[in-house]
Write an enzyme that holds these catalytic residues in place. Sequence first.
Site, short mmCIF file in Angstrom:
data_model
loop_
_atom_site.label_atom_id
_atom_site.label_comp_id
_atom_site.label_asym_id
_atom_site.label_seq_id
_atom_site.Cartn_x
_atom_site.Cartn_y
_atom_site.Cartn_z
N LYS A 235 0.87 -1.18 -0.31
CA LYS A 235 0.04 -0.05 0.06
C LYS A 235 0.50 0.81 -0.15
O LYS A 235 1.41 1.42 0.83
CB LYS A 235 -1.29 0.15 1.14
CG LYS A 235 -2.35 0.84 1.28
CD LYS A 235 -2.03 1.21 1.89
CE LYS A 235 -1.74 2.83 3.54
NZ LYS A 235 -2.13 4.00 2.95
N GLU A 311 9.38 0.93 11.24
CA GLU A 311 10.00 1.82 11.83
C GLU A 311 9.51 3.11 11.27
O GLU A 311 9.15 3.94 11.05
CB GLU A 311 11.54 1.49 9.72
CG GLU A 311 12.21 2.31 9.55
CD GLU A 311 11.89 3.73 9.85
OE1 GLU A 311 12.05 4.98 10.11
OE2 GLU A 311 12.11 4.56 8.29
N CYS A 345 12.60 10.92 9.02
CA CYS A 345 12.38 9.96 10.42
C CYS A 345 13.52 10.25 11.79
O CYS A 345 13.47 10.61 12.55
CB CYS A 345 12.37 8.52 10.44
SG CYS A 345 13.66 8.09 9.28
N GLU A 442 7.93 15.35 17.56
CA GLU A 442 8.50 14.93 16.35
C GLU A 442 8.17 15.73 14.63
O GLU A 442 6.99 16.27 15.03
CB GLU A 442 8.37 13.49 14.91
CG GLU A 442 9.08 13.62 14.43
CD GLU A 442 9.00 11.64 13.52
OE1 GLU A 442 10.19 11.37 12.98
OE2 GLU A 442 8.18 10.94 13.81
#
Length: 544
Positions: A235, A311, A345, A442
Amino acid sequence: MAARRAASSFLSRRGLLAKPPADSLLGADNARRLLPGAVYRFSTAPAAADDEQPIKPPVEVKYTQLLINGNFVDAASGRTFPTVDPRTGEVIARVAEGDTEDIDHAVAAARRAFDEGPWPRMTAYDRCRVLLRFADLMERHNDEIAALESWDGGKPLEQSAGGEVPMAARCMRYYAGWADKIHGMVVPADGPHHVQVLREPIGVAGQIIPWNFPLLMFAWKVGPALACGNAVVLKTAEQTPLSALYVASLLHEAGLPDGVLNVVPGFGPTAGAALCSHMGVDKLAFTGSTGTGKIILELAASSNLKPVTLELGGKSPFIVMDDADVDQAVELAHRALFFNQGQCCCAGSRTFVHESVYDEFVEKSKARAQRRVVGDPFKKGVEQGPQIDGQQFKKILGYVKSGVDSGATLVTGGDRVGSRGFYIQPTVFADVEDEMKIAQEEIFGPIQSILKFREVGEVVRRANATHYGLAAGVFTRSLDTANAVARALRAGTVWVNCYNVFDAAIPFGGYKMSGVGREKGAYSLGNYLQTKAVVAPLRDPAWL
């Protein structure tokens, strides 16, 4: 040809972000000398100006449907969704919107391909050859793939064409090389038994990739899964489906049997949730936010308890010691944070600087941010394109406001660039404290937060005081300090006097809430293999 170069790091392509020599780090003066394609001057590139039309990408959008059982097909519902040019907010194309029924069809195709098809029954060498042909095709179509990646995601074309496409091809070659080297062993038993330990493909792998590096995440996940003999349902992120669909067509051109790879663009709560909950899926792999990772674990557990690798997010410390060359440290810290518009990230988003060099570091970081060229990613010399979409754009500007409101010093930036598209000024905050939101959460944007520290033990403690543990950087001339700090940091990757080095063989993943398992390298193969012990009696053995 750039696509044929060894691709070991995001920061060493076409000289744009040159990797420092082995014996010394790249200073600011040397950076200008070694980076002929980059532009080091203040303000935005003209292509970002409101009165200029964006450059027309040199590629045609060919694939907008779902890929199921080797065919491009419409969604069962007939629905589509727009994928948007972040330079303007205008629609690039409408893409088929996969949903639960489409996931059912894709999983069924993958199941047949695995249970009855030729892929897991091929010789490992034949699988290797298919993946090698695919890597060749990626290089041959480097420019088209890169243009789609930059158009859909907003990243500089020089980054896509000179770095990410070659890296993806290199990753596929790496896993092609592993295909015929996956084997078990014969182990001795305490008695007359013959014991084989087999490594078998796990079956149907469900994979969900993010929008910030869709091409590379395709390679990181599809490469090891296929090398091990599995079938895949992938996906894509709804923001960036185009490059994955394009390279999936090339993989079939390379000889991949129908049904082995199925690609379903769609949204997380519909297509994504259906994939994670599906009883016909044997394994899940996801790259994205920590919050979504938690949901995926719940869905996997509540369905067939399928194994999951994740992850996830990060809030990585970049530590500058008192013995650092400040000019070199500023440049490296700048790249560690602002690369890919800050949408990374493992971005070095908490810049810890020793108090003895803090003020100098802040002033030079301000100057470097002001030289960063923001503009149309298809324009030569642009270092920073737009953010991915309006939602991310607003979120980042909200963090700017939070930083100001919490008492951090806004050194430079903090506003949008122009009045259309999703461009944001490179932003630097000083006097940031650990408890501030911009130092805790973040951001995923071009905001550098600079914090002050006094002692090594103190900075290690503060660096580890986070729920995340994806990556970290240490900048020092002392080998003893580098070794001590690298071992003390609770992070899956610690870069010493470098950052964002991503060789195909280097494992990548996080401690704590930054994930489960590892991507890349030999370590990722275990994600897609089962271990089976086969025990049989030995009659009158000559030896045990």
